[in-house]
Design an enzyme around this catalytic site. Structure first.
Site, mmCIF file in Angstrom:
data_model
loop_
_atom_site.group_PDB
_atom_site.id
_atom_site.type_symbol
_atom_site.label_atom_id
_atom_site.label_comp_id
_atom_site.label_asym_id
_atom_site.label_seq_id
_atom_site.Cartn_x
_atom_site.Cartn_y
_atom_site.Cartn_z
ATOM 1 N N TYR A 12 -13.439 19.831 18.799
ATOM 2 C CA TYR A 12 -13.309 20.813 17.723
ATOM 3 C C TYR A 12 -14.624 20.907 16.955
ATOM 4 C CZ TYR A 12 -11.866 23.185 13.480
ATOM 5 O OH TYR A 12 -11.782 24.080 12.442
ATOM 6 N N GLU A 43 -15.149 29.209 14.059
ATOM 7 C CA GLU A 43 -14.390 28.082 14.585
ATOM 8 C C GLU A 43 -14.403 28.099 16.108
ATOM 9 O OE1 GLU A 43 -9.971 27.981 14.271
ATOM 10 O OE2 GLU A 43 -10.300 26.141 13.148
#
Ligand code: ADP
Ligand code: MG
Length: 398
Positions: free
Chosen positions: A119, A207
């Site tokens: 992530y 993101e």
């Protein structure tokens, strides 16, 4: 403003980020052609909606056992079959709300050989006023769950705007993600690329979940979710061209035409307020008295009668609105202008729900007079506390 995954990847690619080859399509016919353009032997068929959680999402029209909004295909025929099943149907994910979003476009992407899913995101840290990288080795799954149950697995790295992403910062990010060899090398350049894209395009959020290490040891941006700062869009025609209004709330589109700061919410009290701070306070006090606001709406400091009329129409067009609270502090804004705008709007669209008006400040007496002398059925209020209690009582009584 948000854009689709495939658009975000094109933007990042233009800065040099590693992304897979892919083709965006709108019909099953195009799906077959798209599959021909990609090397195989693995294709991925990805729903393009402005919401995450697509992989684990469910299509409303297909049974609970049907596959989600991101699907692997092992033959070209599979690509077409998935496209036929997905296009036109409604995908519900934990980010779409229960109504879901209709899938009108798909991204057919080259399948990656995934070793690990990580992530990585960039955002503006309001505490430091700096851009920060937020990273975790626990990528691919719901990062919200990781933040909740194992927050220590999420690390944040601040970027000093004077220095940009130094080799030291990039190295720390690579280490936090346990990257070795080629992947470590890749991060030393990727961190700078993403930071540059973020700043130059005035993003408010970027993101990448997952960022992957492939079997060949290199990094790839496998998913990309980007939001742009609406206040800076005027200087990015290329980004404005990517806007997909079919993904946006109709009321928010209408509001943007009149330059109103409007956000639709889930409650039933429509709010018309001037100034973001007063709008926030108004929402808070509605909640304090046990109800929920239907929207955030800031008509701005120097709104015209036309703007106020448009704002009122947007609020009344929302079927969830069971009562309206107009809360204006006239500074630059004059209370009589607000009063005239409300009257004009009611004349045009009618009023079928209780309306509480609280006016204070410049020309307040004139404003009150205009409202009182009209044949409008308005409940007037003296202060914010009084106004909030009156509208909550009116809505609950109805
Ligand atoms: P979402 O976050 O909306 O669920 P993603 O793009 O992150 O959508 O895809 C979900 C999962 O699907 C990823 O975590 C990854 O495991 C897999 N996936 C997505 N794109 C590819 C690809 N090009 N090749 C292989 N697997 C993929
Ligand atoms: Mg994802």
């Amino acid at each position: 403003m948000n854009i689709h995954e495939h658009q975000a990847k094109a933007v990042l690619k233009s800065f040099g980020a590693p992304v897979a080859e892919g083709v965006a399509i709108f019909s099953a016919d195009e799906a077959a052609k798209a599959a021909d353009q990609l090397p195989g032997p693995l294709w991925v068929v990805k729903s393009q909606i402005h919401a995450g959680g697509r992989g684990k999402g469910k299509f409303k029209e297909l049974g609970p056992d049907a596959k989600g909004g991101v699907r692997l295909a092992f033959t070209k025929d599979d690509v077409v079959a998935h496209a036929k099943e997905m296009l036109g149907n409604t995908l519900v994910t934990h980010q779409t709300g229960p109504d879901g979003k209709q899938v009108n476009r798909l991204y057919i992407e080259d399948g990656a050989d995934i070793e690990t899913e990580l992530y990585l995101s960039l955002l503006v840290d309001r505490a430091t006023s700096h851009v920060a990288f937020v990273v975790s080795t626990e990528g691919g799954m719901d990062i919200e769950d990781v933040a909740h149950s194992t927050p220590e697995k999420i690390q944040t790295f601040d970027v000093n705007p004077d220095d940009g992403v130094t080799p030291e910062v990039a190295g720390k990010i690579a280490d936090a993600l346990n990257l070795k060899d080629a992947a470590h090398e890749d991060m030393l350049s990727l961190a700078g690329i993403l930071y540059k894209a973020f700043c130059e395009k005035d993003m408010s959020m970027l993101e990448v979940n997952p960022l992957i290490v492939m079997k060949d040891g290199h990094l790839r941006v496998l998913d990309a979710k980007v939001s742009f700062d609406g206040n800076a869009l005027f200087r990015h025609d290329d980004i404005m061209a990517l806007r997909d209004t079919t993904e946006e709330d109709d009321k928010e589109i209408e509001a943007s035409k009149y330059d109103l700061a409007y956000v639709a919410l889930d409650g039933n009290i429509g709010c018309m307020v001037n100034g973001a701070g007063l709008a926030m306070a108004t929402m808070d006090i509605i909640k304090l008295y046990g109800a929920e606001p239907a929207n955030f709406l800031d008509v701005g400091g120097g709104a015209t009668k036309e703007k106020v009329t448009a704002a009122f129409k947007i609020i009344t067009a929302d079927p969830n609105v069971k009562g309206i609270l107009v809360n204006i502090f006239g500074g630059i804004m004059r209370c009589d202008v607000i009063a005239e705008g409300v009257l004009a709007a009611v004349k045009e669209v009618g009023l079928s729900v209780p309306l509480v008006v609280r006016l204070e400040g410049t020309n307040v007496e004139l404003g009150k007079k205009i409202i009182n002398e009209s044949d409008l059925d308005v409940i007037s209020a003296d202060d914010l506390d009084d106004a909030a209690q009156k509208i909550v009582a009116a809505v609950k009584g109805a």
